[in-house]
Write an enzyme that holds these catalytic residues in place. Structure first.
Site, mmCIF file in Angstrom:
data_model
loop_
_atom_site.group_PDB
_atom_site.id
_atom_site.type_symbol
_atom_site.label_atom_id
_atom_site.label_comp_id
_atom_site.label_asym_id
_atom_site.label_seq_id
_atom_site.Cartn_x
_atom_site.Cartn_y
_atom_site.Cartn_z
ATOM 1 C CD GLU A 9 -2.884 -1.135 2.347
ATOM 2 O OE1 GLU A 9 -3.300 -0.076 2.829
ATOM 3 O OE2 GLU A 9 -3.148 -2.245 2.833
ATOM 4 C CG ASP A 82 -2.073 -2.678 5.853
ATOM 5 O OD1 ASP A 82 -0.879 -2.937 5.596
ATOM 6 O OD2 ASP A 82 -2.473 -1.539 6.136
ATOM 7 C CG ASP A 84 -6.822 -4.010 8.028
ATOM 8 O OD1 ASP A 84 -6.669 -4.083 6.788
ATOM 9 O OD2 ASP A 84 -6.597 -2.971 8.677
ATOM 10 C CD GLU A 86 -9.247 0.824 5.274
ATOM 11 O OE1 GLU A 86 -9.316 1.898 4.676
ATOM 12 O OE2 GLU A 86 -9.098 0.726 6.511
ATOM 13 C CE1 TYR A 296 -1.568 -3.079 9.290
ATOM 14 C CE2 TYR A 296 -3.311 -4.438 10.213
ATOM 15 C CZ TYR A 296 -2.909 -3.425 9.381
ATOM 16 O OH TYR A 296 -3.833 -2.744 8.622
ATOM 17 N NE ARG A 298 -5.481 1.272 10.631
ATOM 18 C CZ ARG A 298 -4.558 1.750 9.805
ATOM 19 N NH1 ARG A 298 -3.784 0.915 9.149
ATOM 20 N NH2 ARG A 298 -4.398 3.041 9.631
ATOM 21 C CG HIS A 343 -5.083 -10.462 13.072
ATOM 22 N ND1 HIS A 343 -5.790 -9.334 12.733
ATOM 23 C CD2 HIS A 343 -5.127 -11.270 11.981
ATOM 24 C CE1 HIS A 343 -6.245 -9.460 11.499
ATOM 25 N NE2 HIS A 343 -5.864 -10.621 11.029
#
Length: 762
Positions: A9, A82, A84, A86, A296, A298, A343
């Site tokens: 990203e 990422d 997640d 999103e 990470y 989040r 996670h």
């Protein structure tokens, strides 16, 4: 064209990962989202089963062109966005935007950017998880429906430029409800009574009367206790010693990192996430180290991998000794709804990189956050602290009805406290982990009284939320997810619904309260905490493949749109803008009301239906619009008050604005500094102007072209153009040069201006 193309990203992440892969791989960045719903239309088709109409924004078309140049028919594409929902969605959009059909496509994920993690991800590719994509798609489309339909309704019924959002509006409601609790609070008097003893010297508090916990309600009761106590002896009734333990808290998840960084480092939630992103992505010049420094950021899981647990144990033994390391790994239970257990928690990517090893190679804010994560992670796997608690109970009073107590503690074994102690949202909380040693006394010993203190106090209202405590509240209610807390809190401030006070508390503005009242009255589900939590649970079900996102929209959208249509037709804008009816104007008999107008809160005399036009006056920004009296309202109509004669070359006026009353001459504005705006004379106003002009010349500490270091009302700050930048605590502004100023500006970003409009609401 690349043989193997890895798409991430951000350019920073691309550079770091590029160091870990061979010549056969090329790493490029998508620059975040590359497709979205159109900004100026609903963006999905309710008649076509809610099919979205995604498009590539104009500012991303060049990115797509550049990415396509790297892809041939034999290119293997690794989507490494990422881990997640999103990130999963961005990978899915990349497949469509890049028209990837015949190429081999692999989805890879990793929770830390290290050579080992990247190699492991490349060895274990998977397909894009459509359920995760659908969950993110449901969130985006439902939030667009709420914002797109409600915001224009607010423009028509209240004032232009307003917005509503599924999560932001609930956050504002939480803050408004708390503000009204504070406003309605009636302080109650109570007295604290403390005894100072001279031999041995210590202090004790009155805790019980007649064996019960009772408040001392007033001065008369306090004096009666004073009389009874002084007519008696003070005798040690009991010495209680008990050994207790304190356990460490869980590793960081997104919300707890945001809360602790706010408490301990004074970081905003958005600032914490920005710095954590930098620590995760890497790009440091640390001798002998490549990659990111933390995992990470989040995540809502408190799990630590077996490898991390092993490394943590080794570092604890090296740093503190074997006795501080737990014999077997300590596990923590995830309490967050919908937590993704696969996670990991937020931890250092390599525990052997001590804060002291990286301090000289990181900007101060990155170092502080890394230090916090490193110490917290270590503490989770350290032994419990053993503490000896001592309580002395002292009896007094004519009828031995008074019991005084004092408490102390002695740390027998520091355990995890050697590394870390958790902060608190309560500034009055007893957080002292140091020894509090009490004197040696015997049961039955008589203590000589030196002074008896009678202190009047009043109960306090509940505190306003901070960014940290609001995150805690949202999380506890199941509202939002790790990725949504920071943008939600930024949005409600950018919209002008909430402002941050000087003591870093969140206070709703008049606009925020009026919009909240409108939504609570006409759209109770949208701002209902339980309803919002149910929506989040539905997103989780979609992510697990147990619910169709289109089925969710079918149940939500038609009734919601029906309510919007009804309110468009039946809500009177005059009613929606009304804050309070103050009564009648003594001179004309016309109604006087407090309202939210186009330019903010105002007083209105009359109505638009009257033959005579209504009269309007603005309300000072420092005045609570819900506490304006009739007399105050009438007084506002005398402003702006012109002190100079008509036609004077330099007109001088008295008026009120964001920071209270001021004197204006031309484009210059000076605070009245306590002078009465209703009676101030022209000569007094000129004196204020003269002093203000002299002070302005003293405010410049240093100048570097368009960059200035200035003395402001809250201390020194950096200014460039219209933007202001905070100078970190402990930094002497006189020592800053241009490069140091630019570094501070880059790391911190400009301070937020109230009322600034940002992106579409969520």
């Amino acid at each position: 064209m690349a043989k193997n193309l890895i798409i991430v990203e951000s350019p920073a992440k691309a550079r770091t990962i590029g160091n870990f892969v061979g010549k056969d791989f090329k790493v490029v960045a998508s620059m975040g989202h590359i497709r979205d719903l159109p900004s100026k239309e609903l963006g999905f088709d309710p008649e076509g089963d809610y099919e979205p109409n995604y498009e590539v924004p104009s500012d991303k078309k060049k990115v797509i062109r550049e990415l396509k140049k790297e892809i041939g028919k034999d290119t293997t594409v690794y989507l490494a966005t990422d881990e997640d929902r999103e990130g999963e969605s961005i990978s899915w959009h990349l497949i469509s935007a890049l028209k990837l059909k015949n190429q081999t496509i692999h989805r890879i994920v990793f929770h830390e950017i290290t050579k080992r993690a990247i190699e492991e991800a490349l060895s274990n590719p998977r397909e894009v998880d459509q359920s995760l994509v659908d969950a993110q798609q449901a969130r985006r489309i439902l939030d667009r429906a709420v914002g797109y339909k409600l915001s224009p309704l607010l423009w028509r019924k209240i004032k232009g430029g307003l917005s509503a959002g599924r999560v932001q509006s609930v956050a504002v409601r939480i803050l408004v409800d708390r503000e009204r609790e504070i406003r309605a609070f009636n302080p109650e008097e109570f007295w604290k009574i403390k005894a100072d003893f001279s031999d041995p010297r210590f202090q004790a508090d009155l805790t019980r009367i007649d064996g019960k916990n009772q408040k001392v309600p007033d001065e008369a009761a306090a004096k009666a206790i004073d009389e009874s106590a002084k007519a008696s002896t003070f005798d040690v009734r009991e010495v209680v010693e008990r050994e207790g333990v304190r356990k460490p808290v869980a590793p960081f998840i997104t919300s707890t990192l945001q809360q602790e960084a706010s408490r301990k480092l004074s970081f905003s939630v958005a600032q914490t996430m920005r710095i954590a992103q930098q620590l995760y992505e890497g790009n440091f010049e640390i001798p002998g180290y490549e990659g990111g420094l933390i995992t990470y950021m989040r995540t809502d899981s408190v799990n630590l991998s077996d490898e991390a647990l092993t490394q943590t144990n080794q570092v604890i033994k090296q740093e503190y000794g074997d006795e501080y390391a737990v014999k077997s790994p300590r596990k923590f239970k995830t309490r967050t709804k919908g937590a993704q257990e696969a996670h990991e928690a937020i931890r250092p990517a390599n525990l052997s990189m001590k804060p002291s090893d990286v301090k000289d190679h990181l900007p101060p804010q990155q170092f502080k956050l890394y230090d916090l994560v490193w110490k917290r992670t270590l503490a989770t796997q350290m032994e419990e602290a053993k503490i000896l608690h001592t309580t002395l109970k002292i009896e007094a009073g004519k009828d031995r009805e008074l019991l005084f107590e004092t408490k102390g503690q002695r740390i027998l074994f520091a355990g995890f406290l050697k590394a870390y102690t958790e902060g608190s949202d309560d500034p009055d909380a007893a957080l002292d982990d140091q020894d509090v040693i009490l004197p040696k006394v015997e049961v039955g010993q008589q203590l000589p009284l030196e002074t008896l203190h009678l202190d009047q106090n009043f109960t306090k209202p509940p505190p306003r939320y901070t960014e940290a405590s609001l995150v805690k509240k949202l999380e506890s209610e199941g509202i939002g997810r790790p990725s949504t807390y920071a943008p939600t809190i930024s949005t409600i401030q950018d919209r002008g619904y909430v402002e941050r006070t000087n003591d870093r508390k969140l206070k709703p503005t008049a606009t925020g309260e009026v919009v909240n009242d409108f939504l609570v009255k006409h759209f109770p589900d949208i701002v209902d905490l339980g309803f919002t939590t149910k929506i989040e649970d539905d997103f989780d079900e979609i992510a697990e493949g147990a619910l169709s996102w289109k089925e969710m929209m079918r149940s939500f959208y038609p009734p919601f749109v029906g309510v919007v249509k009804d309110k468009e037709e039946n809500v009177d804008p005059s009613e929606a803008r009304m804050v309070a009816d103050l009564g009648k104007d003594p001179k004309t008999g016309r109604p006087i009301s407090v309202r939210l107008g186009k330019f903010g809160p105002m007083i209105q005399i009359g109505t638009r239906e009257d033959e005579e036009k209504p009269l309007f006056a603005s309300i000072p920004a420092d005045k609570n619009i819900y506490e304006v009296s009739l007399d105050e309202a009438l007084g506002y109509f005398m402003y702006p008050r012109t002190l100079t004669e008509e036609g004077a070359e330099d007109e001088i006026q008295i008026n009120h604005g964001r920071y209270g009353y001021y004197v204006r001459i031309g484009r210059e504005f000076y605070s009245l500094n306590g002078a009465d705006p209703a009676t101030i004379t022209l000569d007094e106003a000129k004196a204020i102007i003269k002093d203000g002009r002299e002070n302005k010349t003293k405010n410049v500490i240093k100048e570097f072209g368009e960059i200035q270091i200035l003395n402001g009302r809250y201390g020194p700050y950096i200014k460039k153009g219209k933007d202001n930048y905070r100078i970190p605590k402990g930094t002497d502004p006189a020592t800053l040069d241009q490069a140091a100023c630019e570094q501070i500006m880059e790391e911190n970003g400009p301070t937020r201006r109230r009322g600034r409009r940002g992106a579409s609401a969520s």
